[in-house]
Design a protein around this motif. Sequence first.
Motif, PDB file in Angstrom:
ATOM      1  N   LEU A 117       0.735  -1.709  -0.313  1.00 44.01           N
ATOM      2  CA  LEU A 117      -0.061  -0.157   0.056  1.00 44.01           C
ATOM      3  C   LEU A 117       0.893   1.342   0.187  1.00 44.01           C
ATOM      4  O   LEU A 117       2.041   1.489   1.116  1.00 44.01           O
ATOM      5  CB  LEU A 117      -1.159   0.011   1.374  1.00 44.01           C
ATOM      6  CG  LEU A 117      -1.600   0.902   0.951  1.00 44.01           C
ATOM      7  CD1 LEU A 117      -2.529   1.835  -0.101  1.00 44.01           C
ATOM      8  CD2 LEU A 117      -2.367   0.982   2.719  1.00 44.01           C
ATOM      9  N   VAL A 142      -7.668   1.832  -3.492  1.00 45.07           N
ATOM     10  CA  VAL A 142      -7.123   0.830  -2.193  1.00 45.07           C
ATOM     11  C   VAL A 142      -8.691   1.603  -1.060  1.00 45.07           C
ATOM     12  O   VAL A 142      -9.671   1.185  -0.323  1.00 45.07           O
ATOM     13  CB  VAL A 142      -6.283   0.536  -1.319  1.00 45.07           C
ATOM     14  CG1 VAL A 142      -6.894   0.304   0.222  1.00 45.07           C
ATOM     15  CG2 VAL A 142      -5.457  -0.269  -1.843  1.00 45.07           C
ATOM     16  N   ILE A 165      -4.354  -6.382  -0.312  1.00 46.39           N
ATOM     17  CA  ILE A 165      -4.918  -5.453  -0.481  1.00 46.39           C
ATOM     18  C   ILE A 165      -5.238  -5.402  -1.953  1.00 46.39           C
ATOM     19  O   ILE A 165      -5.670  -3.518  -2.481  1.00 46.39           O
ATOM     20  CB  ILE A 165      -3.633  -4.444  -0.208  1.00 46.39           C
ATOM     21  CG1 ILE A 165      -3.849  -2.754  -0.156  1.00 46.39           C
ATOM     22  CG2 ILE A 165      -2.561  -4.257  -1.663  1.00 46.39           C
ATOM     23  CD1 ILE A 165      -4.305  -2.401   1.314  1.00 46.39           C
TER      24      ILE A 165
END
Lengths: 459, 459
Positions: A357, A365, B284
């Motif tokens: 991330l 996301v 993710i």
Amino acid sequence: MSDFETDVSANSEGGFDPRRISLVRQALGQGDAGQLTTLLDPLHAADIADIIEQLSSFDRRKLIDVWYGEIDGDILSEIDESIREEVIGYLPRHILTDAVRELDTDDVVDILEDLEEPQQAIILGALTDADRAAVEQALAFPDYSAGRLMQREVVVAPLHWTVGETIDFLRNADHLPDQFYHVILVDPRMKPQGYVSLGRLLAAARATQLRALAEDSYRTVRGATPEADVAYLFTQYHLISCPVVDADDRLVGVITIDDAMNVLDEEHEEDMLLLAGVGEESSISDGVFETVRQRFPWLFVNLLAANLSALVIAQFQSTIAVFLALAALLPIVASMGGNAGTQSLTVAVRALATRDLTATNAMRVVRREAAVGLINGMGFALMMALVGWYFYDSLALGGVIAVAMVVNLLIAALAGVLVPLIFVRFGMDPAVSSGTFVTTLTDLFGFFTFLGLASLVLM
Amino acid sequence: MSDFETDVSANSEGGFDPRRISLVRQALGQGDAGQLTTLLDPLHAADIADIIEQLSSFDRRKLIDVWYGEIDGDILSEIDESIREEVIGYLPRHILTDAVRELDTDDVVDILEDLEEPQQAIILGALTDADRAAVEQALAFPDYSAGRLMQREVVVAPLHWTVGETIDFLRNADHLPDQFYHVILVDPRMKPQGYVSLGRLLAAARATQLRALAEDSYRTVRGATPEADVAYLFTQYHLISCPVVDADDRLVGVITIDDAMNVLDEEHEEDMLLLAGVGEESSISDGVFETVRQRFPWLFVNLLAANLSALVIAQFQSTIAVFLALAALLPIVASMGGNAGTQSLTVAVRALATRDLTATNAMRVVRREAAVGLINGMGFALMMALVGWYFYDSLALGGVIAVAMVVNLLIAALAGVLVPLIFVRFGMDPAVSSGTFVTTLTDLFGFFTFLGLASLVLM
């Protein structure tokens, strides 16, 4: 054959036999040092350390009284930091100094880091001048940096050497590190230029130039690089060892994969414990008061947050007085929001740790979390509408809780990913207290939406 | 010098530059394959895989359309399983088969495990007969076992060889594994008897017997050993490689530390995600519906549990009707119990994973948790008594919430450690849904104690 441990089946299960601990306790009860040696001597230092950790504080003291002569540097290195100080405190001074002298300097640094001043001084005093200088140099690097982690013994060869020259040099070397997997190639100013794996070195003809064998995956780190970044490099690029350089790019040490694996393990533990609101260094062998000291502050913050939620609820007392069912439904709102928020939060914290991330995909996301929150929210809204209608006999109440559920899960999903992202943006650890933040947000918004809507619709 | 990557500073930071992704997106927008190669070619396969993961699904498709010729086995191995299937689906058949042929058989196994039947068949079809046989043999071992993890290429030497014989053999070998750190010593029936590290091999004189150099830390595992146990052995005994044997103790392969490090990483992730009530394989880069599918069931169980708590509260409606402050205080009870329970639970699950919590010290840990719960409970009881007295103007209410707080934190601490211990006792994963269990227990007992006491004392 006596050099080999051939008892394959006994090794296959991993770990020691718990029955051995009962036998150790028996031997302790009888003060039988011979029996203790029979039980413990065949074990790996890591297993002996585990047994010492799992004994009660009383038995541990007794074991050291009876068996201190056998406690060496390896065992000391393996003992969990939470009880290492206790064990060191019990050891006679000469045993401690002998134990420390056996260790590589990186292991000495590892032990020293967690000790108080007086014990540090004893250990530093036990070292040879050269080792003490090495340890002090390592301690000059920041906490949790590559410089603390590295071993200073390195195996290097000039860039222009051949395989034959290198092997001859290694055969004649007085002392080589216990663990090394590469020969580091250096220029005349000791700047590393690449490395050669021992496998390639062994497979090549004597006349081969070392530089022709250098590995692609070569990386270096600086001494001040945080150890978390070092662990990341090892996992990302499948490194086995990594040279450490100073600010002038000169070689100062090397980090091997077993150290990186330890760091990875500790980082994980830290994230997991921080997310749960437990002090990052807590351990199963901590005492009662140490444990209270670690957990109390987090619960205290949580208590303040919960009282804030209680204040929100108190504003709607008149509504609750009319519709008492609202009181029963409050914990459902809190629990669903808290759980959904924790789900998003955990996935986000984990992805930040693995660097999956980043700024690049953060917006995508966040959008995904919002969509997931909405969809889950609508699903549970439907269920709760039915519950409200059927069990609490009010279609309006069902509607209120349904809408509140959608808003609640949407906020939970967003808070779960935004809170850690914002923490990182401000240079904070995304795991620290983000859990309390997220649940406080979901509680406050959840109660406010639910009770606010109820006041509007039902009253 | 062209063989070496000398740009030390660029390597020191770890990971790729996020700006590079923007440039990749630009190049994709212009369909500029040459620019893509300029951007991606200098990168490590792991970094290319990260970029592919972080692109949106649309950009990813475009990248593969433009740049598929450059996607090789290494990149495919590095791509997260959550999107590997998607990428493989886009690749032209001949690119996929070329990519797979380059890989070691253990990497092929790793890729195959997560694919559906038709894609599996394509990949198996691409392999040589020998490789296919090796892959199929590996797949015959249970999921998540040492047999799946190991590489089948091993470097062995008969027990009676000397260092010189071994080096000559290695120099003349046609093909050696990319990564090997030990020469495994075998008897005539291929049963491993120990191993020699390459460092020791290089440092020894040619006439030295291999068996004189064998390492103490030698262990073997069986092919069916669970990979979690393998990872434990590597961390516990600081192994670098570990021979794998069949049921007759014959050597069938070897596991290296980088594989063990991956397993450790995955085990941690699993524990963390399971504790948070997220499917163990969530990532993710999962899509919205995949994420909903993973999270919905856990929230659903939680909803049932929360409705149970609501039922408890509903039994005390008449009390709440008289003392509306009780409604506001309910979330405090839930939140403190839930948090304290999560603290104990996380420490216990972690200690079970590292095998620091065993049958030997379980009772002592339970007693410690009880003591910690009592002490924390009494601290917060005092605070809440003051809150009840001062803000809600009722000494009796303060007393009720104080007693409830002690009981609540005691139960939370006990549930946090007992639930995972009981799960393990019945052969279950201590992390799976133990969080919901613990918070349900603390909610039910907490509300019952608080409202029950309130009915008795206040009414």
